[in-house]
Design an enzyme around this catalytic site. Structure first.
Site, PDB file in Angstrom:
ATOM      1  N   LYS A 113      74.456  48.281  20.312  1.00 34.89           N
ATOM      2  CA  LYS A 113      75.910  48.129  20.190  1.00 34.89           C
ATOM      3  C   LYS A 113      76.408  48.829  18.922  1.00 34.89           C
ATOM      4  O   LYS A 113      77.426  49.516  18.939  1.00 34.89           O
ATOM      5  CB  LYS A 113      76.284  46.642  20.160  1.00 34.89           C
TER       6      LYS A 113
ATOM      7  N   ASP B  27      69.114  44.869  20.668  1.00 30.79           N
ATOM      8  CA  ASP B  27      70.334  44.846  21.466  1.00 30.79           C
ATOM      9  C   ASP B  27      71.561  45.047  20.564  1.00 30.79           C
ATOM     10  O   ASP B  27      72.475  45.803  20.887  1.00 30.79           O
ATOM     11  CB  ASP B  27      70.410  43.508  22.217  1.00 30.79           C
TER      12      ASP B  27
END
Ligand SMILES: NC(=O)c1ccc[n+]([C@@H]2O[C@H](COP(=O)([O-])OP(=O)(O)OC[C@H]3O[C@@H](n4cnc5c(N)ncnc54)[C@H](OP(=O)(O)O)[C@@H]3O)[C@@H](O)[C@H]2O)c1
Ligand SMILES: *[C@@H]1O[C@H](CO)[C@@H](O)[C@H](O)[C@H]1NC(C)=O
Length: 376
Positions: free
Chosen positions: A239, A235
């Site tokens: 980003k 995750d």
């Protein structure tokens, strides 16, 4: 009154909170001379649309009914069609969204807000950009998949906002874009962009056992249902990829060096989650403890960060000076340090809550309003 037509994709934690914000901001928006018209809403299975997207909208009573139905875990399909709205399912969903986009895109500045967590929306987004729609994303997937999709969706930077893809509602993307558009070259970004991993690292720094901290975090609902989804670093890598691409790096997810907290033989395809929690996690304690001790004896703090420097982009555990913004970080806040020509000795620092339905949805709403001056 300026009318802003909107289609919302995704009615989960963020999407529903966005609906609540829209309804409760009615008079605030009216004072600013704008009104949001929700003409369509979809979940993973179906789409609810106003019967006539020119003259009608899903009114506040339907919107609140949607919130009730979805918070009960039901599907949108359970809302029967009426004179005011219709429900569509299956392949009809995408066709209908495209149809509305061609009616209201160029002419009315239709905004499509993606609050899903799916890659399935990428196809629709690719098409609606050509129809003149504005795009707002909380979903990281569309900008962290192929470069081709990124280029297409970012084709007209004036028509896309995605503040909530990194750091939830924190002004990370807007700060970065302001620096970049003034010609100030950004040469280094370093950040702690997972509230979960930030919490884990600061608890471990206080002397707690890694395995215990992860178990507590899971019990408190701070982690994904399978904490390995956080501990893999994927995750954070998504980003990081979005930030790196904004800096002009032409890279993909597979060129980011990602350090996971667990080895491959403890991965989800090898070990069931309960087994990992009970027997896998404790095997990781010693290594983390050693790293913490080493960092501490160097006068440093240990953090799980993303680092973008020159053409490198990495995600992993790093030692950082205790007195830096990242070193001082406690709890689940996100922190991003941006270094550029103007911010060379002291970085620009953005810090605050980097997760939560409320702040994330607020970021999405602010993004929707931010683009409206494009349309006189
Ligand atoms: N929550 C946060 O703190 C936070 C912070 C920053 C960013 N984000 C991002 O915001 C997004 C939403 O998060 P969330 O917590 O609200 O997720 P969530 O609760 O899992 O909700 C996802 C929603 O998307 C819907 N969906 C799935 N596939 C879809 C499709 N193909 N088309 C349209 N809708 C689809 C789901 O439908 P069903 O209801 O039918 O399953 C569900 O309503 C995610 O991308 C997340 O990474 C969240
Ligand atoms: C976000 O919303 C979801 C779904 O409504 C809920 O289960 C979850 O507890 C919420 N998260 C927070 C932090 O409030």
């Amino acid at each position: 009154m300026k009318l802003i037509p909107l289609i919302l994709m995704g009615c989960g934690g963020v999407g529903l909170q966005l609906i609540h914000h829209i309804v409760s901001c009615r008079s605030l928006h009216a004072n600013k001379g704008v009104r949001l018209r929700v003409v369509g809403l979809c979940d993973s299975k179906s789409l609810l649309v106003a019967s006539d997207v020119y003259s009608m909208e899903l009114d506040d009573s339907i919107l609140l009914e949607v919130c009730r139905v979805k918070s009960n875990g039901s599907s949108l399909v359970t809302l029967a069609s009426s004179g005011e709205h219709q429900a569509y399912s299956g392949p009809e969903v995408m066709r209908k969204v495209i149809e509305i986009a061609s009616l209201l895109g160029k002419s009315k500045g239709l905004t499509i807000a993606d609050c899903s967590a799916s890659s399935e929306t990428i196809g629709v987004l690719n098409q609606v950009v050509d129809l003149g729609c504005c795009i707002v994303l909380a979903n990281k997937r569309p900008l962290s998949s192929s470069l081709e999709d990124f280029d297409k969706i970012y084709g007209d930077p004036r028509r896309i906002r995605h503040e909530s893809t990194v750091g939830a509602g924190l002004p990370v993307i807007s700060s970065l874009n302001r620096i970049l558009s003034s010609g100030d070259p950004v040469n280094r970004i370093i950040g702690s962009l997972s509230g979960t991993l930030g919490y884990v690292m600061s608890e471990v720094e206080d002397g707690k056992l890694f395995s215990e901290v992860v178990r507590t975090a899971k019990t408190l609902g701070y982690t994904e249902p399978d904490p390995r989804d956080d501990l893999s670093g994927m995750d954070v890598a998504r980003k990081a990829l979005i930030l790196a691409r904004l800096l002009g790096l032409r890279i993909n997810l597979d060129s980011i060096k990602i350090e996971s907290f667990y080895p491959e033989d403890m991965g989800p395809s090898v070990m069931p989650v309960n087994d990992f929690m009970k027997n896998g996690l404790p095997l990781l304690d010693k290594d983390i403890e050693d790293k913490i001790k080493r960092a501490s004896s160097n006068g440093n703090a240990l953090r799980y960060v993303c680092m973008i420097e020159d053409s490198r982009c990495e995600v992993g555990i790093r030692e950082l000076p205790k007195e830096s913004a990242l070193g001082r970080l406690r709890g689940s806040d996100n922190v991003l340090e941006i270094y550029s020509r103007c911010y060379n000795q002291q970085p620009l620092v953005v810090q605050g809550a980097g997760a939560g339905n409320d702040t994330t949805a607020a970021g999405v709403l602010a993004d929707i309003l931010d683009m409206q001056d494009l349309f006189p």
